[in-house]
Design an enzyme around this catalytic site. Sequence first.
Site, short mmCIF file in Angstrom:
data_model
loop_
_atom_site.label_atom_id
_atom_site.label_comp_id
_atom_site.label_asym_id
_atom_site.label_seq_id
_atom_site.Cartn_x
_atom_site.Cartn_y
_atom_site.Cartn_z
CG ASP A 30 -14.87 -29.24 0.87
OD1 ASP A 30 -15.53 -28.52 0.14
OD2 ASP A 30 -14.27 -30.62 -0.19
CG HIS B 85 -18.53 -23.65 1.60
ND1 HIS B 85 -18.02 -25.46 1.40
CD2 HIS B 85 -20.07 -23.39 1.42
CE1 HIS B 85 -18.54 -26.22 1.71
NE2 HIS B 85 -20.01 -25.19 1.17
#
Length: 444
Positions: free
Chosen positions: A419, A415
């Site tokens: 995204d 992450h």
Amino acid sequence: MGILRIKMPDIGEGIAEAELVEWHVAVGDPVQEDQVIASVMTDKATVEIPSSVHGTVVSLGGEVGSKIAIGSELVRMEVSGAGNISEEDATPEPVASEPVGAHAASPALEAPMPDPKAEPVPEAAAKASPAPVARPAVVAPTGGASAPRAEGEKPLASPAVRARAKEAGIDLRQVQGTGPAGRISHADLDAVFEKGAGQGGGSAKRGLAADTSVKDIKIVGLRRMIADKMTASKKHIPHITYVEEVDVTKVEELRATLNKTKRDDQPKLTLLPFLIKAVVLAVRDEPVVNAIFDDEAGVVHQYGGVHVGMAVQTPTGLMVANVKHCEARDLWDTAGEVNRLADSARKGTITRDELRGSTITITSLGALGGLVHTPIINHPEVAIVGVNKMQIRPMWDGREFVPRQMMNLSSSFDHRIVDGWNAATFVQRIKQLLEEPALLFMEG
């Protein structure tokens, strides 16, 4: 006769040390020239070390799990001739490196403190890898007890005691006798029953004895490397997992048709080559997922070529083989390379180069895949695609429920780099390509 020191040979590719994962000989064993004496591991590839001479093993240069530096002593052999060790230098040199785990590959892993109560492992046990050390449970009877019998030694007891123990379901190997030479008496059996009742276990009176044995298994070799890799991944990567169901009815029908019409020299197609092809095309839309993140430099290396890491379960643990340049392969070529690498991994002949360099990984548990799982990213990659099991499910087509072949994809992403939107777009593109497999062959 003389003593010959055999050193750890240079096994190439700039390796400075290797982990000792198995001894094939013990002290006192006669050894022939070219006989394998030890197995070592580097980057998940196992290398067998042969003897360069005839002789008898005098000493071993380390324990299973130790790291042996190139050029350091591996074994000492008694040989005919002068050897290469003088009498003044006859004492074996200490092992130059600590067992794996003292300085693990991952900085997150620290060495556990040694247990002062741990039992020493007999030297002969070094031939096994991994080396479990069993600590059998022995029920303490009342009164003075003799020392526990050696492992494998037949318990001493009268026929009447044996019959009573058999009727009660008591394993006499787990009963410590108080008689001469450890002989088990009726009183010793009574102590077993009393102990079971005292622990709140009426089961002992019914003939069921509690098993409190503990087996200590040293984590070495491939299992240690897997542990280090997973620890590094979970420590450094904030995972996000995205799950989507995919209708694979059409691609399975296409796969069956292609297998029926394939040439004899072509490999049988599984779903994996289709999935790899879908990943290659989906990467074009979301190139961010086909990357390596260098944490220390703060740089993401985004690749044009797609090198798919393929998780392979082997008898010694999980390996990630690298199917290189999948963007330049068709279905049949991909299937052939998948089969070759999987076979090499299971046989232990896969090379170091074939286990590194992947840019994105696919993992599957096959028929045991369950509905959902949370795959751990193959650090330092930034994405992994997880395949769950296929099953027929009733799906609504707008008018009625129809049976469809369904499969879930459970995919994880770094992450810090990927995204949620990019992760979802990537998985949705794979879904589209598998549900309409004709799109797999449209390169425009």
